[in-house]
Design a protein around this motif. Structure first.
Motif, short mmCIF file in Angstrom:
data_model
loop_
_atom_site.label_atom_id
_atom_site.label_comp_id
_atom_site.label_asym_id
_atom_site.label_seq_id
_atom_site.Cartn_x
_atom_site.Cartn_y
_atom_site.Cartn_z
N PRO A 91 9.58 -26.56 21.10
CA PRO A 91 8.37 -27.16 21.69
C PRO A 91 8.31 -27.08 23.21
O PRO A 91 7.22 -26.87 23.79
CB PRO A 91 8.44 -28.61 21.22
CG PRO A 91 9.18 -28.54 19.94
CD PRO A 91 10.21 -27.46 20.13
N LYS A 92 9.42 -27.20 23.89
CA LYS A 92 9.40 -27.18 25.35
C LYS A 92 9.01 -25.82 25.92
O LYS A 92 8.65 -25.72 27.11
CB LYS A 92 10.77 -27.58 25.89
CG LYS A 92 11.89 -26.62 25.52
CD LYS A 92 13.23 -27.11 26.06
CE LYS A 92 14.37 -26.15 25.69
NZ LYS A 92 15.68 -26.62 26.21
N ALA A 151 4.28 -19.03 19.47
CA ALA A 151 3.99 -20.36 20.02
C ALA A 151 2.86 -21.04 19.25
O ALA A 151 2.88 -22.26 19.03
CB ALA A 151 3.63 -20.23 21.51
N ALA A 152 1.86 -20.26 18.83
CA ALA A 152 0.75 -20.81 18.07
C ALA A 152 1.23 -21.32 16.70
O ALA A 152 0.80 -22.38 16.22
CB ALA A 152 -0.34 -19.76 17.90
N ARG A 153 2.12 -20.57 16.07
CA ARG A 153 2.67 -21.04 14.80
C ARG A 153 3.46 -22.33 14.99
O ARG A 153 3.39 -23.24 14.16
CB ARG A 153 3.58 -19.97 14.20
CG ARG A 153 2.87 -18.74 13.69
CD ARG A 153 3.80 -17.95 12.78
NE ARG A 153 3.42 -16.57 12.63
CZ ARG A 153 4.07 -15.69 11.88
NH1 ARG A 153 5.18 -16.06 11.26
NH2 ARG A 153 3.65 -14.44 11.80
N GLU A 154 4.22 -22.41 16.08
CA GLU A 154 4.99 -23.62 16.35
C GLU A 154 4.06 -24.82 16.53
O GLU A 154 4.31 -25.90 16.00
CB GLU A 154 5.85 -23.42 17.60
CG GLU A 154 6.60 -24.65 18.07
CD GLU A 154 7.61 -25.14 17.06
OE1 GLU A 154 7.88 -26.36 17.03
OE2 GLU A 154 8.13 -24.32 16.28
N ALA A 155 2.97 -24.64 17.26
CA ALA A 155 2.02 -25.73 17.46
C ALA A 155 1.36 -26.12 16.14
O ALA A 155 1.10 -27.31 15.87
CB ALA A 155 0.97 -25.33 18.49
N ALA A 160 -0.81 -30.72 9.79
CA ALA A 160 -0.93 -30.18 8.43
C ALA A 160 -2.35 -29.70 8.17
O ALA A 160 -3.33 -30.36 8.55
CB ALA A 160 -0.54 -31.24 7.41
N GLY A 161 -2.46 -28.54 7.52
CA GLY A 161 -3.77 -28.00 7.19
C GLY A 161 -4.40 -27.18 8.29
O GLY A 161 -5.53 -26.71 8.13
N SER A 162 -3.70 -26.99 9.37
CA SER A 162 -4.25 -26.19 10.48
C SER A 162 -4.07 -24.70 10.18
O SER A 162 -3.29 -24.31 9.30
CB SER A 162 -3.55 -26.55 11.79
OG SER A 162 -2.16 -26.24 11.70
N SER A 163 -4.77 -23.86 10.92
CA SER A 163 -4.66 -22.42 10.77
C SER A 163 -4.56 -21.79 12.15
O SER A 163 -4.98 -22.38 13.15
CB SER A 163 -5.85 -21.84 10.00
OG SER A 163 -7.06 -22.11 10.69
N ALA A 192 6.72 -31.84 9.74
CA ALA A 192 6.63 -30.76 10.72
C ALA A 192 7.85 -29.86 10.65
O ALA A 192 7.73 -28.63 10.82
CB ALA A 192 6.46 -31.35 12.11
N ALA A 193 9.03 -30.44 10.40
CA ALA A 193 10.24 -29.62 10.29
C ALA A 193 10.16 -28.68 9.09
O ALA A 193 10.55 -27.50 9.17
CB ALA A 193 11.46 -30.53 10.18
N LYS A 194 9.66 -29.17 7.96
CA LYS A 194 9.49 -28.31 6.79
C LYS A 194 8.45 -27.23 7.05
O LYS A 194 8.61 -26.07 6.66
CB LYS A 194 9.08 -29.15 5.58
CG LYS A 194 10.17 -30.10 5.08
CD LYS A 194 9.69 -30.87 3.87
CE LYS A 194 10.77 -31.82 3.35
NZ LYS A 194 10.31 -32.59 2.17
N ALA A 195 7.37 -27.62 7.71
CA ALA A 195 6.32 -26.64 8.02
C ALA A 195 6.84 -25.58 8.98
O ALA A 195 6.41 -24.42 8.94
CB ALA A 195 5.11 -27.35 8.60
N ARG A 196 7.77 -25.93 9.85
CA ARG A 196 8.33 -24.97 10.79
C ARG A 196 9.11 -23.88 10.07
O ARG A 196 9.03 -22.70 10.43
CB ARG A 196 9.23 -25.70 11.79
CG ARG A 196 9.63 -24.87 13.00
CD ARG A 196 10.36 -25.73 14.01
NE ARG A 196 10.50 -25.03 15.29
CZ ARG A 196 11.50 -24.21 15.57
NH1 ARG A 196 12.44 -23.98 14.66
NH2 ARG A 196 11.56 -23.61 16.74
N VAL A 197 9.86 -24.27 9.04
CA VAL A 197 10.61 -23.27 8.26
C VAL A 197 9.65 -22.33 7.55
O VAL A 197 9.84 -21.11 7.51
CB VAL A 197 11.53 -23.98 7.26
CG1 VAL A 197 12.22 -22.96 6.35
CG2 VAL A 197 12.56 -24.82 7.99
#
Length: 225
Positions: A91-92, A151-155, A160-163, A192-197
């Motif tokens: 994130p930083k 970076a966009a994927r990380e954000a 949830a539910g964003s594209s 968010a941690a699960k979504a990051r994987v």
């Protein structure tokens, strides 16, 4: 001369004895003809019935083959481009702008503050520009250039539910977060941690399977829309 012999008859025409001669009954030809006709009719009915049964079984077999389930077509890869796996930044290392694309006030600031608490660098916040204002129906739309895709994927993992939308014309590495109408709150840190994987390792394209009959038969009728 016997009493059964008519007068004036004698010789070989003499009838002797005291009983009349037994006479054979005439054959009833009408009954024989009726029996023959009935036999012919019965045989004809049997033959007609057998022919009908043959036609029924023949047509049923044809309908069975015609209505048989078509063979399944081998699955092929979806023509949609697949997302490639990539290492997401921390994130930083993500610099973002948070914009409110809804009619609800205060979402840009409160969401920007939450992103900042999670370690993201928030450059600015405010109302979305005209191309996105009141036009984002999902929770959020993350817009970035090709250089900022990771970076966009990380954000996007934080909502949830964003594209994610990649704009080829953008050359900078900043990320724009467009808050949409379906937004209620940011994802929990665990979610968010699960979504990051999942964002770092997107699944392969879904296979496209279909019936071989639908693709090979020229007489296949399209379904009404």
């Amino acid at each position: 001369m016997s009493m059964l012999t008519p007068s004036g008859m004698g010789g070989k025409y003499r009838i002797t004895g005291d009983q009349f001669p037994r006479m054979r009954r005439p054959r009833r030809r009408g009954r024989v003809v009726a029996v023959v006709v009935a036999s012919v009719v019965v045989l004809g009915l049997f033959g007609y019935g057998a022919l009908q049964l043959f036609d029924v079984f023949k047509n049923d077999d044809g309908d069975t083959r015609a209505n048989a389930a078509p063979q399944s077509r081998p699955c092929t890869a979806s023509p949609a481009p697949a997302l490639r796996p990539m290492v997401l930044p921390q994130p930083k290392a993500v610099t973002m702008n948070v914009y409110n694309a809804t009619t609800r006030g205060g979402l840009a600031k409160s969401t920007a503050d939450e992103f900042a608490k999670r370690g993201f660098k928030v450059k600015s916040f405010g109302n979305a520009s005209a191309p996105y204002d009141k036009k984002v129906t999902q929770t959020a739309l993350i817009v970035a250039g090709p250089a900022a895709e990771a970076a966009a994927r990380e954000a996007g993992t934080q909502i949830a539910g964003s594209s994610v939308k990649i704009d080829p014309a953008r050359k900078d590495k900043n990320v724009d977060v467009m808050i949409g109408n379906a937004f209620s709150a940011m994802a929990s840190p665990a979610a968010a941690a699960k979504a990051r994987v999942a964002a770092a390792n997107p699944p392969p394209p879904s296979p496209v399977c279909g019936s071989s009959a639908a693709h090979s038969s020229p007489s296949a009728k399209p379904k009404p829309s």
